[in-house]
Design an enzyme around this catalytic site. Structure first.
Site, PDB file in Angstrom:
ATOM      1  N   ASP A  12       0.914  -1.358  -0.008  1.00 40.91           N
ATOM      2  CA  ASP A  12      -0.514   0.111   0.068  1.00 40.91           C
ATOM      3  C   ASP A  12       0.938   1.176   0.022  1.00 40.91           C
ATOM      4  OD1 ASP A  12       0.411   0.069   2.859  1.00 40.91           O
ATOM      5  OD2 ASP A  12      -0.880   0.375   3.399  1.00 40.91           O
ATOM      6  N   CYS A  69       3.619  -3.371   4.206  1.00 41.01           N
ATOM      7  CA  CYS A  69       2.155  -2.006   4.400  1.00 41.01           C
ATOM      8  C   CYS A  69       3.065  -1.306   5.540  1.00 41.01           C
ATOM      9  CB  CYS A  69       0.472  -2.519   4.508  1.00 41.01           C
ATOM     10  SG  CYS A  69       0.281  -3.948   6.005  1.00 41.01           S
ATOM     11  N   THR A  71       2.682  -1.948   8.880  1.00 37.76           N
ATOM     12  CA  THR A  71       2.869  -2.923   9.644  1.00 37.76           C
ATOM     13  C   THR A  71       2.800  -4.567   9.658  1.00 37.76           C
ATOM     14  OG1 THR A  71       0.752  -3.762   9.895  1.00 37.76           O
ATOM     15  CG2 THR A  71       1.462  -1.979  11.712  1.00 37.76           C
ATOM     16  N   HIS A 102       8.919 -24.107   8.745  1.00 41.85           N
ATOM     17  CA  HIS A 102       8.255 -24.245  10.091  1.00 41.85           C
ATOM     18  C   HIS A 102       6.704 -24.907   8.872  1.00 41.85           C
ATOM     19  CE1 HIS A 102      10.356 -24.706  14.010  1.00 41.85           C
ATOM     20  NE2 HIS A 102      11.369 -25.436  12.676  1.00 41.85           N
ATOM     21  N   ARG A 136       7.525 -32.879  10.583  1.00 41.80           N
ATOM     22  CA  ARG A 136       6.524 -32.894  11.373  1.00 41.80           C
ATOM     23  C   ARG A 136       5.745 -31.905  11.268  1.00 41.80           C
ATOM     24  NH1 ARG A 136      10.531 -30.585  13.809  1.00 41.80           N
ATOM     25  NH2 ARG A 136      10.310 -28.939  15.058  1.00 41.80           N
ATOM     26  N   HIS A 137       6.323 -30.959   9.931  1.00 36.13           N
ATOM     27  CA  HIS A 137       4.880 -29.814  10.142  1.00 36.13           C
ATOM     28  C   HIS A 137       4.564 -30.092   8.943  1.00 36.13           C
ATOM     29  CE1 HIS A 137       8.392 -27.966  12.387  1.00 36.13           C
ATOM     30  NE2 HIS A 137       9.249 -28.547  11.507  1.00 36.13           N
TER      31      HIS A 137
END
Ligand code: RB5
Length: 158
Positions: A12, A69, A71, A102, A136-137
């Site tokens: 943005d 953006c 944040t 992960h 495992r992920h």
């Protein structure tokens, strides 16, 4: 020669400057880019640009993406409404690396008002180069694309 991976970028008004810096960084690292805007400081709505990137990934015009953006939060929320998107808000190399290893994040979201330019470059480099760890992920990441199954909490009386 192997075909170049294409990385989509969208931002943005709060993020467009950093988006352009990151675009140069990504191209310098040998990737193709697809710029979904915005290109100037005029106030825009971040979901519109998140949606442009989401569409680009859905259509196979890019395989991964970078969102910016103020944040990183709003634009990541907008993108994560789509089941094929795993957008991770990252603030440092550790979060960017673990988002790939992960969570198999296919989109990194950065806050131009939160992280400095060098940290953002580091995050994107980690995002681009870290493989998914699998193992495992795999099962957990597969569940991310499925609708939530409401479950009655065990300790709540009906
Ligand atoms: C725009 O002012 C700002 O709200 C936006 O860039 C973002 O930070 C939202 O999450």
């Amino acid at each position: 020669m192997a075909s170049q991976e294409t990385i989509a970028l969208a931002a943005d008004h709060a993020g467009f400057r950093l988006k352009n810096v990151l675009k140069d960084e990504i191209e310098g690292a040998g990737y193709a880019t697809l710029d979904c805007g915005t290109d100037g400081p005029e106030s825009v709505d971040y979901p519109d640009f998140a949606h442009a990137l989401v569409e680009a990934l859905a259509q196979g015009r890019a395989s991964r993406g970078v969102l910016v953006c103020g944040t990183g939060i709003g634009i990541a929320i907008a993108a994560n409404r789509a089941p094929h998107i795993r957008a991770a808000v990252c603030h440092d190399v550790t979060t960017a690396t673990l988002a790939r290893a992960h969570n198999d994040a296919n989109v990194i979201a950065l806050g131009a008002r939160i992280v400095g330019e060098e940290v953002a470059r580091d995050c994107v480099r980690a995002f681009l180069t870290t493989p998914f760890a699998g193992g495992r992920h795999e099962r957990r990441v597969a569940k991310l694309g499925q609708p939530a199954k409401p479950r009655k909490p065990a300790n709540v009386p009906v």
